[in-house]
Design a protein around this motif. Sequence first.
Motif, PDB file in Angstrom:
ATOM      1  N   GLY A  98       0.771  -1.238   0.000  1.00 22.45           N
ATOM      2  CA  GLY A  98       0.000   0.000   0.000  1.00 22.45           C
ATOM      3  C   GLY A  98       0.797   1.278   0.000  1.00 22.45           C
ATOM      4  N   THR A  99       2.132   1.193   0.022  1.00 23.44           N
ATOM      5  CA  THR A  99       2.952   2.409   0.028  1.00 23.44           C
ATOM      6  C   THR A  99       3.259   2.913  -1.383  1.00 23.44           C
ATOM      7  N   GLY A 100       2.904   2.130  -2.389  1.00 20.62           N
ATOM      8  CA  GLY A 100       3.271   2.462  -3.761  1.00 20.62           C
ATOM      9  C   GLY A 100       2.245   3.291  -4.507  1.00 20.62           C
ATOM     10  N   ILE A 101       2.235   3.125  -5.820  1.00 21.72           N
ATOM     11  CA  ILE A 101       1.440   3.945  -6.724  1.00 21.72           C
ATOM     12  C   ILE A 101       0.805   3.052  -7.782  1.00 21.72           C
ATOM     13  N   ALA A 102      -0.401   3.417  -8.225  1.00 26.67           N
ATOM     14  CA  ALA A 102      -1.045   2.768  -9.364  1.00 26.67           C
ATOM     15  C   ALA A 102      -1.101   3.767 -10.513  1.00 26.67           C
ATOM     16  N   ILE A 103      -0.512   3.400 -11.652  1.00 31.70           N
ATOM     17  CA  ILE A 103      -0.493   4.269 -12.827  1.00 31.70           C
ATOM     18  C   ILE A 103      -1.621   3.832 -13.764  1.00 31.70           C
ATOM     19  N   GLY A 104      -2.500   4.763 -14.108  1.00 33.86           N
ATOM     20  CA  GLY A 104      -3.623   4.461 -14.986  1.00 33.86           C
ATOM     21  C   GLY A 104      -3.291   4.721 -16.445  1.00 33.86           C
ATOM     22  N   PHE A 105      -3.430   3.682 -17.274  1.00 32.42           N
ATOM     23  CA  PHE A 105      -3.136   3.775 -18.705  1.00 32.42           C
ATOM     24  C   PHE A 105      -4.436   3.750 -19.513  1.00 32.42           C
ATOM     25  N   ASP A 106      -4.452   4.506 -20.588  1.00 33.31           N
ATOM     26  CA  ASP A 106      -5.575   4.497 -21.520  1.00 33.31           C
ATOM     27  C   ASP A 106      -5.382   3.341 -22.495  1.00 33.31           C
ATOM     28  N   PRO A 107      -6.259   2.326 -22.505  1.00 33.57           N
ATOM     29  CA  PRO A 107      -6.055   1.161 -23.367  1.00 33.57           C
ATOM     30  C   PRO A 107      -6.083   1.487 -24.855  1.00 33.57           C
ATOM     31  N   GLU A 108      -6.855   2.493 -25.248  1.00 35.75           N
ATOM     32  CA  GLU A 108      -6.900   2.851 -26.663  1.00 35.75           C
ATOM     33  C   GLU A 108      -5.554   3.379 -27.142  1.00 35.75           C
ATOM     34  N   ARG A 272       2.861   8.606   1.143  1.00 36.18           N
ATOM     35  CA  ARG A 272       2.952   9.842   1.914  1.00 36.18           C
ATOM     36  C   ARG A 272       3.351  11.083   1.108  1.00 36.18           C
ATOM     37  N   SER A 273       3.386  11.004  -0.208  1.00 35.36           N
ATOM     38  CA  SER A 273       3.760  12.188  -0.986  1.00 35.36           C
ATOM     39  C   SER A 273       2.719  13.291  -0.836  1.00 35.36           C
ATOM     40  N   ASN A 274       3.196  14.532  -0.809  1.00 36.09           N
ATOM     41  CA  ASN A 274       2.311  15.679  -0.892  1.00 36.09           C
ATOM     42  C   ASN A 274       1.712  15.708  -2.299  1.00 36.09           C
ATOM     43  N   ILE A 275       0.398  15.724  -2.386  1.00 30.47           N
ATOM     44  CA  ILE A 275      -0.244  15.587  -3.686  1.00 30.47           C
ATOM     45  C   ILE A 275       0.078  16.746  -4.622  1.00 30.47           C
ATOM     46  N   ASN A 276       0.279  17.937  -4.069  1.00 30.28           N
ATOM     47  CA  ASN A 276       0.628  19.083  -4.907  1.00 30.28           C
ATOM     48  C   ASN A 276       2.040  18.961  -5.467  1.00 30.28           C
ATOM     49  N   TRP A 277       2.966  18.428  -4.654  1.00 23.73           N
ATOM     50  CA  TRP A 277       4.315  18.189  -5.165  1.00 23.73           C
ATOM     51  C   TRP A 277       4.295  17.107  -6.245  1.00 23.73           C
ATOM     52  N   MET A 278       3.448  16.125  -6.084  1.00 19.55           N
ATOM     53  CA  MET A 278       3.331  15.082  -7.111  1.00 19.55           C
ATOM     54  C   MET A 278       2.841  15.688  -8.422  1.00 19.55           C
ATOM     55  N   ARG A 279       1.871  16.579  -8.346  1.00 17.57           N
ATOM     56  CA  ARG A 279       1.392  17.240  -9.559  1.00 17.57           C
ATOM     57  C   ARG A 279       2.487  18.097 -10.192  1.00 17.57           C
ATOM     58  N   ALA A 280       3.278  18.761  -9.354  1.00 21.34           N
ATOM     59  CA  ALA A 280       4.381  19.584  -9.868  1.00 21.34           C
ATOM     60  C   ALA A 280       5.434  18.711 -10.543  1.00 21.34           C
ATOM     61  N   PHE A 281       5.700  17.555  -9.943  1.00 25.62           N
ATOM     62  CA  PHE A 281       6.655  16.623 -10.547  1.00 25.62           C
ATOM     63  C   PHE A 281       6.171  16.184 -11.923  1.00 25.62           C
ATOM     64  N   LEU A 282       4.909  15.808 -12.026  1.00 23.27           N
ATOM     65  CA  LEU A 282       4.360  15.363 -13.304  1.00 23.27           C
ATOM     66  C   LEU A 282       4.444  16.470 -14.348  1.00 23.27           C
ATOM     67  N   ASP A 283       4.174  17.693 -13.939  1.00 21.70           N
ATOM     68  CA  ASP A 283       4.274  18.828 -14.856  1.00 21.70           C
ATOM     69  C   ASP A 283       5.706  19.002 -15.348  1.00 21.70           C
ATOM     70  N   SER A 284       6.680  18.742 -14.467  1.00 20.46           N
ATOM     71  CA  SER A 284       8.089  18.929 -14.828  1.00 20.46           C
ATOM     72  C   SER A 284       8.573  17.905 -15.838  1.00 20.46           C
ATOM     73  N   VAL A 290      -1.950  14.503 -16.497  1.00 21.72           N
ATOM     74  CA  VAL A 290      -2.251  13.328 -15.682  1.00 21.72           C
ATOM     75  C   VAL A 290      -2.978  13.718 -14.396  1.00 21.72           C
ATOM     76  N   LYS A 291      -4.075  13.060 -14.128  1.00 16.47           N
ATOM     77  CA  LYS A 291      -4.854  13.290 -12.911  1.00 16.47           C
ATOM     78  C   LYS A 291      -4.207  12.560 -11.735  1.00 16.47           C
ATOM     79  N   VAL A 292      -4.135  13.220 -10.571  1.00 20.40           N
ATOM     80  CA  VAL A 292      -3.545  12.630  -9.374  1.00 20.40           C
ATOM     81  C   VAL A 292      -4.608  12.557  -8.278  1.00 20.40           C
ATOM     82  N   THR A 293      -4.802  11.380  -7.711  1.00 14.53           N
ATOM     83  CA  THR A 293      -5.744  11.193  -6.617  1.00 14.53           C
ATOM     84  C   THR A 293      -5.104  10.279  -5.561  1.00 14.53           C
ATOM     85  N   ARG A 294      -5.782  10.191  -4.423  1.00 13.33           N
ATOM     86  CA  ARG A 294      -5.350   9.272  -3.382  1.00 13.33           C
ATOM     87  C   ARG A 294      -6.303   8.089  -3.311  1.00 13.33           C
ATOM     88  N   SER A 295      -5.790   6.970  -2.826  1.00 17.69           N
ATOM     89  CA  SER A 295      -6.639   5.815  -2.567  1.00 17.69           C
ATOM     90  C   SER A 295      -7.756   6.190  -1.600  1.00 17.69           C
TER      91      SER A 295
END
Length: 301
Positions: A98-108, A272-284, A290-295
């Motif tokens: 439960g400490t990891g991440i799930a990456i959502g892919f578009d099948p099309e 435990r990542s700060n969700i805003n920092w995660m969004r900033a990382f993705l932007d970089s 990419v949409k970021v949410t928590r479980s």
Amino acid sequence: MKSGQYLYHYCATQTAFAILQSRVFRLSALSAANDSLEGRVLGRVFAQLLTATGLPRGVVEVVSVIVDGYPESTEGFALCLSEKGDLLSQWRAYARDGTGIAIGFDPETLTRDFGPVNFGAQFFELIKVEYGEEGLRQTLAPFAEEVKGKFFKYGEFVRLNDGKTREYVLSALADRQKNLQSLFRGQREDAADLMSRLMKVLAPLHFRVYGTKPQSFHEEKEWRLLRYRHRVPLEEIDYFADSISVRPFIPCLMADPARQAIQEVILGPKHRSNINWMRAFLDSVGLSHVKVTRSKIESYR
């Protein structure tokens, strides 16, 4: 699958970070998976169907051992995905409890053809895993009937060679350096030609052995971005080592515009990542879409 529905790859945080930063993911060897029956269900079911056709026992044994040996000679390389993006059993098994991440892919996007320098339909196929044996029986029944229709009239034209057990033959098929001609005994003058024809009929099953899992795994709702390769050195296959083994994988680059394959990131219930920092990382790294949410599994801590 419904339009707009994503497929999720659960992984450790470090793995997800590497995928998102480099836009390179690995197709891992399925023989190294945690299921000891990986690739083995098809051979067992096909042998049962062949027996029911009334084909001679010797022919059934030969066909059965050949098909059962396909996973030893053919490796399935896959990115394993799930229809479920927030499933407790997946977090526990594949995302470091439960400490990891799930990456959502578009099948099309995963199945779109992006040309020779990128992944896409010309290199891989996206398949939905079947669970249990009932559906597999229906899929394999035409193959069993084809074998019967083309070879029943020749009787027991081949069988395992004297003194060669099923276990020995399977071991020999796995060892590509052994002389395979000594494994089977022809019973007719044209046995070699019949065997050649038989192998052509069976060949398509090479590319079905990694599409089925036991019923006990059905909760995973698994899909696979899959590529088959014979177990020989190839330029596209790379290797890594852990503390106990050396394993092969195939790296896959999501260059533009294939980056649109990544559509969502779900942070695990113990992440435990700060969700805003995660969004900033993705932007970089060029993944601002990419949409970021928590479980939503709040009780699992």
